[in-house]
Design a protein around this motif. Structure first.
Motif: not given
Length: 246
Positions: A176-196
């Motif tokens: 997965i592109p680094v930028e997309l993984v970074t966004l995923y991790e940020q969302r996961r850290a903020a709300g507990g779920v990175g992607a759904a």
């Protein structure tokens, strides 16, 4: 932000791996074997203390019995000496003194015999109590040993599973592109779920139905344009199971 639909689908795989890892952590913290060990710990402590106290009382009683038996042995030896002396004594005074001493020794020996019988009963009683306490301790310690063994086996299984999940996660992240993984991790850290996944009209991040206006807005996005769950902030991945008004 834009990401190819296939890359978005890979985020769902990544999210599933992270959910599986969270499940493993929960299982590790709430292992039934560990909970059972905690529940019986006080009982183990009480039974160990009871067995130790029973052993101490038994050893004290055995030591007292040994002292009584030693005293009786000394009295017996003294009586034998006095009787030997009496058999050869010629002085009336010596005979009287030896006779008095032998009578005292006889009374002392009788007293020691009575004490020995009582102490033998006490030793027998305390031996029974110790056997019961020891057996109770042995039983609960055997249970604890079994729980410890099963807990270690379960932990080894969890460690193996966690290692496999880590290796799979590394493989998915690498694709997965680094930028997309970074966004995923940020969302996961903020709300507990990175992607759904958007399943029907429900965000699987919150299991809540999206309102019609939000669904219309998401439908208007290009397939490679990211959508987000309005409640959790997770990247909302559209799949063949999604239902969007159109």
């Amino acid at each position: 932000m834009h990401a190819h639909p296939n890359e978005q689908l890979q985020l769902l795989e990544l999210a599933q791996l992270d959910a599986d890892h969270q499940r493993l952590q929960h299982v590790a913290k709430n292992m039934p074997e560990q909970q059972h060990l905690v529940q019986i710990e006080e009982d183990r402590r009480v039974k160990r203390a009871a067995a130790a106290a029973a052993l101490g009382a038994l050893e004290d009683a055995q030591a007292e019995l040994h002292r009584i038996q030693n005293d009786a042995k000394l009295v017996t030896e003294r009586r034998a000496i006095d009787e030997q002396r009496l058999s050869t004594a010629t002085s009336t005074k010596d005979i009287a003194a030896l006779d008095t001493e032998l009578q005292a020794l006889a009374r002392r020996f009788s007293e020691l015999e009575d004490r020995e019988l009582g102490q033998l009963d006490e030793v027998e009683r305390l031996t029974g109590e110790h056997d019961v306490a020891r057996d109770a301790m042995t039983e609960i310690e055997a249970l604890a040993a079994d729980l410890l063994e099963r807990r270690e086996l379960a932990r080894n299984h969890l460690r193996d599973e966690a290692k496999q999940l880590h290796e799979r996660r590394q493989s998915v992240v690498a694709s997965i592109p680094v930028e997309l993984v970074t966004l995923y991790e940020q969302r996961r850290a903020a709300g507990g779920v990175g992607a759904a996944e958007l399943v029907g009209t429900v965000s699987s991040a919150t299991n809540e139905v999206l309102d019609p206006a939000e669904l219309t807005r998401i439908r208007a996005l290009a397939p490679d344009e990211l959508a987000f769950c309005p409640v959790s902030g997770a990247i909302l991945v559209r799949t063949a199971r999604s239902s969007l008004p159109g």
